[in-house]
Design a protein around this motif. Structure first.
Motif, PDB file in Angstrom:
ATOM      1  N   VAL A 283       0.844  -1.197   0.000  1.00 30.35           N
ATOM      2  CA  VAL A 283       0.000   0.000   0.000  1.00 30.35           C
ATOM      3  C   VAL A 283       0.877   1.244   0.000  1.00 30.35           C
ATOM      4  N   PHE A 284       1.900   1.226   0.845  1.00 29.24           N
ATOM      5  CA  PHE A 284       2.860   2.341   0.872  1.00 29.24           C
ATOM      6  C   PHE A 284       3.521   2.493  -0.491  1.00 29.24           C
ATOM      7  N   ALA A 285       3.933   1.342  -1.067  1.00 27.59           N
ATOM      8  CA  ALA A 285       4.633   1.386  -2.349  1.00 27.59           C
ATOM      9  C   ALA A 285       3.758   1.954  -3.458  1.00 27.59           C
ATOM     10  N   LEU A 286       2.529   1.500  -3.523  1.00 24.78           N
ATOM     11  CA  LEU A 286       1.658   1.905  -4.630  1.00 24.78           C
ATOM     12  C   LEU A 286       1.065   3.296  -4.437  1.00 24.78           C
ATOM     13  N   GLN A 287       1.042   3.770  -3.194  1.00 24.15           N
ATOM     14  CA  GLN A 287       0.610   5.151  -2.982  1.00 24.15           C
ATOM     15  C   GLN A 287       1.599   6.123  -3.618  1.00 24.15           C
ATOM     16  N   GLU A 288       2.845   5.659  -3.777  1.00 23.20           N
ATOM     17  CA  GLU A 288       3.848   6.498  -4.425  1.00 23.20           C
ATOM     18  C   GLU A 288       3.596   6.601  -5.930  1.00 23.20           C
ATOM     19  N   ALA A 289       2.955   5.545  -6.479  1.00 18.20           N
ATOM     20  CA  ALA A 289       2.778   5.504  -7.929  1.00 18.20           C
ATOM     21  C   ALA A 289       1.324   5.651  -8.379  1.00 18.20           C
ATOM     22  N   ALA A 290       0.395   5.516  -7.424  1.00 17.27           N
ATOM     23  CA  ALA A 290      -1.015   5.538  -7.796  1.00 17.27           C
ATOM     24  C   ALA A 290      -1.722   6.745  -7.193  1.00 17.27           C
ATOM     25  N   SER A 291      -2.788   7.132  -7.827  1.00 17.28           N
ATOM     26  CA  SER A 291      -3.596   8.236  -7.304  1.00 17.28           C
ATOM     27  C   SER A 291      -4.995   8.118  -7.884  1.00 17.28           C
ATOM     28  N   GLY A 292      -5.905   8.926  -7.366  1.00 19.03           N
ATOM     29  CA  GLY A 292      -7.246   8.969  -7.912  1.00 19.03           C
ATOM     30  C   GLY A 292      -7.954   7.628  -7.885  1.00 19.03           C
ATOM     31  N   PHE A 293      -8.550   7.261  -9.018  1.00 25.61           N
ATOM     32  CA  PHE A 293      -9.363   6.052  -9.112  1.00 25.61           C
ATOM     33  C   PHE A 293      -8.552   4.797  -8.785  1.00 25.61           C
ATOM     34  N   ILE A 294      -7.327   4.700  -9.309  1.00 28.15           N
ATOM     35  CA  ILE A 294      -6.494   3.521  -9.092  1.00 28.15           C
ATOM     36  C   ILE A 294      -6.186   3.349  -7.606  1.00 28.15           C
ATOM     37  N   LEU A 295      -5.855   4.438  -6.946  1.00 36.00           N
ATOM     38  CA  LEU A 295      -5.569   4.364  -5.512  1.00 36.00           C
ATOM     39  C   LEU A 295      -6.830   3.954  -4.748  1.00 36.00           C
ATOM     40  N   GLY A 296      -7.983   4.457  -5.166  1.00 37.96           N
ATOM     41  CA  GLY A 296      -9.235   4.085  -4.508  1.00 37.96           C
ATOM     42  C   GLY A 296      -9.522   2.599  -4.622  1.00 37.96           C
ATOM     43  N   ILE A 297      -9.256   2.021  -5.805  1.00 41.52           N
ATOM     44  CA  ILE A 297      -9.457   0.580  -6.003  1.00 41.52           C
ATOM     45  C   ILE A 297      -8.495  -0.218  -5.121  1.00 41.52           C
ATOM     46  N   LEU A 298      -7.256   0.243  -5.043  1.00 41.78           N
ATOM     47  CA  LEU A 298      -6.271  -0.415  -4.181  1.00 41.78           C
ATOM     48  C   LEU A 298      -6.734  -0.425  -2.732  1.00 41.78           C
ATOM     49  N   LEU A 299      -7.196   0.705  -2.268  1.00 36.83           N
ATOM     50  CA  LEU A 299      -7.661   0.805  -0.882  1.00 36.83           C
ATOM     51  C   LEU A 299      -8.889  -0.080  -0.652  1.00 36.83           C
ATOM     52  N   LEU A 300      -9.749  -0.212  -1.674  1.00 39.15           N
ATOM     53  CA  LEU A 300     -10.908  -1.091  -1.559  1.00 39.15           C
ATOM     54  C   LEU A 300     -10.470  -2.533  -1.321  1.00 39.15           C
ATOM     55  N   MET A 301      -9.400  -2.965  -2.000  1.00 40.78           N
ATOM     56  CA  MET A 301      -8.914  -4.326  -1.789  1.00 40.78           C
ATOM     57  C   MET A 301      -8.469  -4.529  -0.339  1.00 40.78           C
ATOM     58  N   ILE A 302      -7.802  -3.517   0.206  1.00 42.94           N
ATOM     59  CA  ILE A 302      -7.356  -3.617   1.597  1.00 42.94           C
ATOM     60  C   ILE A 302      -8.560  -3.776   2.522  1.00 42.94           C
ATOM     61  N   VAL A 303      -9.632  -3.043   2.258  1.00 41.72           N
ATOM     62  CA  VAL A 303     -10.846  -3.144   3.074  1.00 41.72           C
ATOM     63  C   VAL A 303     -11.431  -4.547   2.990  1.00 41.72           C
ATOM     64  N   LEU A 304     -11.613  -5.041   1.770  1.00 40.20           N
ATOM     65  CA  LEU A 304     -12.205  -6.365   1.583  1.00 40.20           C
ATOM     66  C   LEU A 304     -11.339  -7.455   2.190  1.00 40.20           C
ATOM     67  N   ALA A 305     -10.016  -7.317   2.053  1.00 40.70           N
ATOM     68  CA  ALA A 305      -9.108  -8.333   2.579  1.00 40.70           C
ATOM     69  C   ALA A 305      -9.155  -8.388   4.101  1.00 40.70           C
ATOM     70  N   GLN A 306      -9.129  -7.221   4.753  1.00 42.19           N
ATOM     71  CA  GLN A 306      -9.170  -7.208   6.213  1.00 42.19           C
ATOM     72  C   GLN A 306     -10.508  -7.752   6.719  1.00 42.19           C
ATOM     73  N   TRP A 307     -11.578  -7.413   6.032  1.00 44.36           N
ATOM     74  CA  TRP A 307     -12.917  -7.890   6.405  1.00 44.36           C
ATOM     75  C   TRP A 307     -12.984  -9.406   6.309  1.00 44.36           C
ATOM     76  N   SER A 308     -12.551  -9.944   5.165  1.00 40.49           N
ATOM     77  CA  SER A 308     -12.630 -11.383   4.951  1.00 40.49           C
ATOM     78  C   SER A 308     -11.759 -12.146   5.944  1.00 40.49           C
ATOM     79  N   THR A 309     -10.573 -11.633   6.230  1.00 40.58           N
ATOM     80  CA  THR A 309      -9.687 -12.274   7.204  1.00 40.58           C
ATOM     81  C   THR A 309     -10.297 -12.249   8.595  1.00 40.58           C
ATOM     82  N   ASN A 310     -10.800 -11.104   8.982  1.00 36.23           N
ATOM     83  CA  ASN A 310     -11.313 -10.943  10.342  1.00 36.23           C
ATOM     84  C   ASN A 310     -12.480 -11.863  10.662  1.00 36.23           C
ATOM     85  N   THR A 311     -13.446 -11.933   9.764  1.00 34.52           N
ATOM     86  CA  THR A 311     -14.644 -12.717  10.076  1.00 34.52           C
ATOM     87  C   THR A 311     -14.316 -14.186  10.288  1.00 34.52           C
TER      88      THR A 311
END
Length: 492
Positions: A283-311
């Motif tokens: 996430v740190f790495a791609l924040q350096e190279a991504a922005s806008g829509f692409i960064l939003g999609i990346l962050l969405l994956m982090i949300v879904l991944a943490q949710w799926s792991t936690n439950t």
């Protein structure tokens, strides 16, 4: 006449019958896709690539993943065969009261991991809202994200599977995109990801670095290996199937095929991320190279991944254990809430480094539990369990005032030795726990406290789905006459 409530008989902890087991091999596979996406996996890759080339990091990860996957499947048979959860079966090797001590350690650990994963997920949500609406309040996001996950878990295992079905394909696509992007960033700097090593080592040092990666992968998942029965009791399995491998098909596909593949992929992404920007967090790495829509999609994956792991990996095990401790007065959904409260009170946003170190130490302590479960279930009881007695306050698993001292001693010594050898903690804890428990139980404890299924290892009496049996626990009361003038009412 004296009335005595049986606190062991919580309906949420009764054996799951064949008709209620609704997670298929595909369902467990997609659950694993989500569970494998965790920041710890990225960190393992980043740490390994410092001393080893990427190919060796991948090989070590595959070995560690398959090894801990075997532990998961072996222990998970408790749930498949008998429909029992982790804390209920723990009454056999630890006693009806002793079960609470190692179980609660696991539950608190899972709750804290829930808090940590929720914190990272909430930071990602905050980032998405900031991109879209200029919103910036991560703590509100934390509370809302925690509530959403807890509600999802409270709705039951089928709800968790449906969420995993939604999240898995998105996670796979974005993970592939992350790998390609990070590899491209490294190539732009003239770095060959397959040959780059920051501080290469050889000989014994190389072997040690290799084993550290193997054990890191095993150690991270060791706690889930211990309480896999809490999940596996919901897996579809054929009745009257004598073949162990056919009976455990759902587990084998999930824990020995899907988990190693995706866990290795995540470790690889962490390694490539470190090569690209000297930081294992993609996430740190791609924040350096991504922005806008692409960064939003990346962050969405982090949300879904943490949710799926936690439950699946954190809230379900913790809630099941808290329900076991509280008895019938604490249903599963209350256990879910308790897990959420503990995870929040741990304040992962300010204590992450301390919590992370403490949880890894606890993971080493719990690795001996896996060995104890293996010795008790396979070596001593030969997979046969006197299930009805697990729910009796004065049954054969009461032992000495509710404690099986063979299990307690083996756990404490195994946990201590595991942490004295942290580089090999998962293997050491397992072996020491299993050997000590086997010797103490067989030649000491079970000489004092006879075990029906060991004395008479009958398939018809003590096997579950293998002989087509659904274990049912009666909630009716029976009256036991203890003297001419006194009777004691007990719940069955």
């Amino acid at each position: 006449m004296k009335k005595n409530s049986n606190y062991l008989k919580s309906p949420d902890l009764f054996p799951i019958t064949h008709g209620k087991r609704n997670i298929s091999p595909f369902g467990f596979a997609v659950i694993w896709v989500g569970m494998a996406i965790v920041l710890a996996a990225f960190a393992i890759g980043g740490g390994g690539i410092i001393n080893l080339p990427l190919g060796m990091v991948i090989l070590a990860t595959i070995i560690g993943s398959v090894a801990i996957g075997i532990f998961m499947v072996v222990i998970g048979d408790i749930g498949v065969e008998h429909g029992l959860s982790f804390p209920v079966y723990m009454r056999a090797p630890f006693g009806t009261i002793g079960t609470h001590i190692p179980s609660v350690v696991r539950a608190v650990t899972a709750s804290c991991w829930f808090g940590i994963n929720t914190y990272f997920g909430s930071a990602a949500i905050n980032g998405i809202l900031n991109l879209l609406f200029g919103w910036d309040n991560w703590f509100v996001c934390f509370l809302l994200f925690a509530a959403a996950q807890l509600i999802n878990t409270s709705l039951g295992i089928k709800s968790i599977e449906r969420f995993a079905d939604l999240a898995a394909p998105i996670i796979i696509i974005i993970s592939c995109w992350m790998y390609v992007t990070l590899s491209g960033n490294a190539a732009d700097q003239g770095k060959d990801i397959w040959n780059w090593v920051e501080s290469p080592v050889t000989g014994l040092s190389a072997f040690t670095a290799f084993m550290v990666v193997v054990m890191a992968n095993m150690g991270f998942w060791a706690t889930l290996a211990a309480d896999m029965p809490s999940l596996s009791r919901f897996f579809k399995a054929p009745k009257n199937e004598r073949n162990w491998f056919k009976r455990n098909k759902t587990q084998l596909i999930g824990s020995l095929v899907v988990m190693p593949i995706f866990n290795t992929f995540m470790v690889t992404i962490g390694a490539v991320s470190y090569i690209a920007v000297s930081n294992a967090d993609p996430v740190f790495a791609l924040q350096e190279a991504a922005s806008g829509f692409i960064l939003g999609i990346l962050l969405l994956m982090i949300v879904l991944a943490q949710w799926s792991t936690n439950t699946s990996a954190n809230v379900v095990p913790a809630a099941t254990i808290f329900s076991n401790v509280g008895g019938p007065k604490i249903p599963f959904w209350v256990g879910v809430v308790v897990a959420g409260i503990i995870g929040t009170l741990a304040q992962p946003w300010s204590l992450f480094d301390v919590l992370n170190s403490a949880l890894l130490i606890i993971g080493g302590i719990l690795s001996s539990v896996v060995g104890i479960l293996f010795a008790d279930y396979y070596l001593l009881r030969k997979r046969r369990v006197n299930v009805h007695e697990l729910y009796e306050t004065s049954g054969q698993y009461r032992y000495l005032n509710g404690f099986n001292m063979a299990g307690m001693i083996a756990w404490i010594i195994g946990g201590i030795i595991a942490n004295l050898l942290p580089a090999y903690s998962s293997i050491v804890g397992f072996v020491v726990g299993a050997v000590l428990y086997y010797v103490l139980a067989k030649f000491w404890w079970f000489k004092k406290y006879s075990q029906a299924e060991i004395e008479d290892p009958s398939d018809d009496k003590y096997l579950g789905i293998t002989v087509g049996r659904d274990w049912t626990i009666s909630t009716e009361e029976k009256v036991i006459v203890t003297s001419a003038s006194e009777t004691v009412n007990e719940h069955l």
